[in-house]
Design a protein around this motif. Sequence first.
Motif, PDB file in Angstrom:
ATOM      1  N   PRO A   1       3.530 -12.552   7.487  1.00 10.26           N
ATOM      2  CA  PRO A   1       4.814 -11.874   7.281  1.00 10.26           C
ATOM      3  C   PRO A   1       4.615 -10.509   6.625  1.00 10.26           C
ATOM      4  O   PRO A   1       3.688 -10.316   5.838  1.00 10.26           O
ATOM      5  CB  PRO A   1       5.595 -12.827   6.385  1.00 10.26           C
ATOM      6  N   MET A   2       5.473  -9.589   6.975  1.00  6.37           N
ATOM      7  CA  MET A   2       5.423  -8.248   6.391  1.00  6.37           C
ATOM      8  C   MET A   2       5.919  -8.313   4.950  1.00  6.37           C
ATOM      9  O   MET A   2       6.823  -9.090   4.638  1.00  6.37           O
ATOM     10  CB  MET A   2       6.312  -7.287   7.191  1.00  6.37           C
ATOM     11  N   PRO A   3       5.350  -7.478   4.063  1.00  6.11           N
ATOM     12  CA  PRO A   3       5.847  -7.473   2.680  1.00  6.11           C
ATOM     13  C   PRO A   3       7.248  -6.869   2.624  1.00  6.11           C
ATOM     14  O   PRO A   3       7.636  -6.082   3.491  1.00  6.11           O
ATOM     15  CB  PRO A   3       4.838  -6.591   1.948  1.00  6.11           C
ATOM     16  N   LYS A   4       7.973  -7.260   1.604  1.00  5.56           N
ATOM     17  CA  LYS A   4       9.314  -6.715   1.424  1.00  5.56           C
ATOM     18  C   LYS A   4       9.195  -5.252   1.010  1.00  5.56           C
ATOM     19  O   LYS A   4       8.216  -4.848   0.382  1.00  5.56           O
ATOM     20  CB  LYS A   4      10.069  -7.516   0.370  1.00  5.56           C
ATOM     21  N   ALA A   5      10.192  -4.468   1.348  1.00  8.40           N
ATOM     22  CA  ALA A   5      10.183  -3.036   1.042  1.00  8.40           C
ATOM     23  C   ALA A   5      10.008  -2.788  -0.451  1.00  8.40           C
ATOM     24  O   ALA A   5       9.271  -1.887  -0.862  1.00  8.40           O
ATOM     25  CB  ALA A   5      11.455  -2.380   1.547  1.00  8.40           C
ATOM     26  N   THR A   6      10.654  -3.593  -1.278  1.00  8.65           N
ATOM     27  CA  THR A   6      10.535  -3.394  -2.742  1.00  8.65           C
ATOM     28  C   THR A   6       9.099  -3.611  -3.199  1.00  8.65           C
ATOM     29  O   THR A   6       8.620  -2.908  -4.087  1.00  8.65           O
ATOM     30  CB  THR A   6      11.485  -4.338  -3.503  1.00  8.65           C
ATOM     31  N   GLU A   7       8.389  -4.573  -2.583  1.00 13.20           N
ATOM     32  CA  GLU A   7       6.985  -4.814  -2.944  1.00 13.20           C
ATOM     33  C   GLU A   7       6.120  -3.601  -2.601  1.00 13.20           C
ATOM     34  O   GLU A   7       5.229  -3.222  -3.362  1.00 13.20           O
ATOM     35  CB  GLU A   7       6.480  -6.060  -2.233  1.00 13.20           C
ATOM     36  N   VAL A   8       6.359  -3.025  -1.447  1.00 13.65           N
ATOM     37  CA  VAL A   8       5.595  -1.854  -1.021  1.00 13.65           C
ATOM     38  C   VAL A   8       5.867  -0.680  -1.966  1.00 13.65           C
ATOM     39  O   VAL A   8       4.940   0.009  -2.413  1.00 13.65           O
ATOM     40  CB  VAL A   8       5.925  -1.467   0.431  1.00 13.65           C
ATOM     41  N   LEU A   9       7.124  -0.442  -2.276  1.00 16.66           N
ATOM     42  CA  LEU A   9       7.486   0.659  -3.175  1.00 16.66           C
ATOM     43  C   LEU A   9       6.886   0.450  -4.559  1.00 16.66           C
ATOM     44  O   LEU A   9       6.413   1.408  -5.184  1.00 16.66           O
ATOM     45  CB  LEU A   9       9.014   0.804  -3.254  1.00 16.66           C
TER      46      LEU A   9
ATOM     47  N   ALA B   1       4.128  -1.284  -5.246  1.00 17.41           N
ATOM     48  CA  ALA B   1       2.683  -1.131  -5.128  1.00 17.41           C
ATOM     49  C   ALA B   1       2.293   0.350  -5.079  1.00 17.41           C
ATOM     50  O   ALA B   1       1.230   0.735  -5.562  1.00 17.41           O
ATOM     51  CB  ALA B   1       2.163  -1.860  -3.880  1.00 17.41           C
ATOM     52  N   LEU B   2       3.165   1.171  -4.501  1.00 18.42           N
ATOM     53  CA  LEU B   2       2.894   2.608  -4.425  1.00 18.42           C
ATOM     54  C   LEU B   2       3.352   3.357  -5.670  1.00 18.42           C
ATOM     55  O   LEU B   2       3.188   4.566  -5.758  1.00 18.42           O
ATOM     56  CB  LEU B   2       3.596   3.198  -3.183  1.00 18.42           C
ATOM     57  N   GLY B   3       3.937   2.638  -6.585  1.00 22.11           N
ATOM     58  CA  GLY B   3       4.411   3.285  -7.825  1.00 22.11           C
ATOM     59  C   GLY B   3       5.650   4.117  -7.597  1.00 22.11           C
ATOM     60  O   GLY B   3       5.901   5.069  -8.342  1.00 22.11           O
ATOM     61  N   LEU B   4       6.433   3.783  -6.586  1.00 22.45           N
ATOM     62  CA  LEU B   4       7.627   4.553  -6.277  1.00 22.45           C
ATOM     63  C   LEU B   4       8.911   3.838  -6.712  1.00 22.45           C
ATOM     64  O   LEU B   4       9.993   4.329  -6.493  1.00 22.45           O
ATOM     65  CB  LEU B   4       7.689   4.844  -4.779  1.00 22.45           C
ATOM     66  N   TRP B   5       8.769   2.668  -7.345  1.00 23.14           N
ATOM     67  CA  TRP B   5       9.956   1.911  -7.749  1.00 23.14           C
ATOM     68  C   TRP B   5       9.892   1.650  -9.227  1.00 23.14           C
ATOM     69  O   TRP B   5       8.967   1.242  -9.805  1.00 23.14           O
ATOM     70  CB  TRP B   5      10.016   0.602  -6.983  1.00 23.14           C
TER      71      TRP B   5
END
Length: 101
Positions: free
Chosen positions: A87-95, A97-101
């Motif tokens: 499954p693809m990661p949730k958008a919040t997880e990606v943000l 992980a990138l330090g954008l959230w």
Amino acid sequence: MCAELSADYRALTGDPADNIAGIRGIGPKTAARLLTGGRRLEDIPSSELRPAWTEQWPQALHWREMIKLGTKVDLPENLLTSLPTAPMPKATEVLQALGLW
């Protein structure tokens, strides 16, 4: 016109979809005349070119190579399987992980 010459034709006349300007002063009829008999861009004698076209000729050769750019890639035979992908990661997880959230 054969498919082989389509890149030459589009380099001369332009292709707005690919952001290719084409040579100023060469339209469909002139391009067809220049490519008569299956001639390629490098086969057209300079005596048939106007001085303004000659100045733009290197750019036309460059555009032709851009148009001909191959996008075919050999893929492994086992690439497509019947197994589900992770499954693809949730958008919040990606943000996060990138330090954008």
